[in-house]
Design a protein around this motif. Sequence first.
Motif, PDB file in Angstrom:
ATOM      1  N   ARG A 115      -0.959  -5.672  -7.084  1.00 15.75           N
ATOM      2  CA  ARG A 115      -2.357  -5.323  -6.811  1.00 15.75           C
ATOM      3  C   ARG A 115      -3.011  -6.365  -5.900  1.00 15.75           C
ATOM      4  NH1 ARG A 115      -6.008  -1.835  -8.679  1.00 15.75           N
ATOM      5  NH2 ARG A 115      -8.225  -2.406  -8.648  1.00 15.75           N
ATOM      6  N   GLY A 117      -1.509  -8.200  -3.778  1.00 11.65           N
ATOM      7  CA  GLY A 117      -0.896  -8.065  -2.464  1.00 11.65           C
ATOM      8  C   GLY A 117      -1.156  -6.734  -1.790  1.00 11.65           C
ATOM      9  N   GLY A 118      -1.925  -5.868  -2.438  1.00  9.14           N
ATOM     10  CA  GLY A 118      -2.244  -4.574  -1.840  1.00  9.14           C
ATOM     11  C   GLY A 118      -1.086  -3.602  -1.813  1.00  9.14           C
ATOM     12  N   GLN A 119      -0.112  -3.787  -2.690  1.00  5.18           N
ATOM     13  CA  GLN A 119       1.033  -2.877  -2.743  1.00  5.18           C
ATOM     14  C   GLN A 119       0.801  -1.793  -3.783  1.00  5.18           C
ATOM     15  OE1 GLN A 119       4.701  -5.050  -3.273  1.00  5.18           O
ATOM     16  NE2 GLN A 119       4.161  -6.591  -1.738  1.00  5.18           N
ATOM     17  N   ARG A 120       1.200  -0.581  -3.466  1.00  6.84           N
ATOM     18  CA  ARG A 120       0.964   0.560  -4.345  1.00  6.84           C
ATOM     19  C   ARG A 120       2.259   1.016  -4.991  1.00  6.84           C
ATOM     20  NH1 ARG A 120      -2.715   4.654  -0.818  1.00  6.84           N
ATOM     21  NH2 ARG A 120      -2.984   5.579  -2.885  1.00  6.84           N
TER      22      ARG A 120
END
Length: 316
Positions: free
Chosen positions: A52, A54-57
């Motif tokens: 989250r 790191g902006g990873q989904r």
Amino acid sequence: MTSRSVLRTGVLALLWGSCFLWIELALTGLTPVQLTVIRCALGAAVLLVLARVGGQRLPRSARTWGHLAVAALFCNAVPFALFAIGQQSVDSGVAGVINATTPLWSLLIGFSLGLDRDLRPVRLGGLALGFAGVVLIFAPWQQNGLMGLGAPALLGAAASYAVAFTYMGRHLVGKGGPMAISAAQLATATAWSALALPSSGPAHPNVTAIVAVIVLGVFGTGATFVLNYRIIEDEGPTAAATVGYLLPVVSVALGAIVLGEPLTVRVVLGMAVVLAGVAMTRLAVPRRPQEVSSRHHFTVISTEREHAGGCSVDDR
């Protein structure tokens, strides 16, 4: 390697190599299944937070989740439980050494399935030497040998990792953000492990067991991925592979120092033979184009490295 990389490598080897110590301590109050569920859940939680940040989904493809279900079973749920089961009767140091046989199983599976056709004598000799070291450690010919229910459990765990690495190399590498994919895999492993909870027996938690499983889950299963990721990004997979050869040394040393496990000549010699065999199987292995790329993709597969017992896999 820079001094920072050496420090990271040392810390990573200590954290991963100590996993067998924490398993041993956690078993004083938890069953193997309970330990596995908590370990996977805590590792997943750590990586979900990092993903989250790191902006990873998380993956959205049903196909990817299907592959994750297989990987989580063979790379987390099954081997984590088997190591805990094996360590109920086998010392933590020995467990760490047996974990180092994973590359031998990977090579054996590759030969069997026709995925690895590099049958040079040095590699075959390394395979034979590595398993000879395992036989030396367990000493089935001696009355006080270590052959019992724990031995096949530990060997099964190492073989399970090898199956998972082969599968993941084909179906999961590069399928999304590494933190998110790894978190999804550990979350799936938590669900797999939870299915066995009804038959796991009662827990008898104590402070030692609780602290041990928290350290194992948060640091040994979650945070170590970040360290490994950074080492591979900064130094490449070859440098990261060095950690794998340190793990059994760390596990044996901690078992002897902290738990008072006997440091027999046979176990030490067996460890040396196993590591020599692993090194021989990896000599002059030709790199594929992906391995020399300046950009690597990773997936957390376990707390025990693929290279002589590991936690991450790169493009292979």
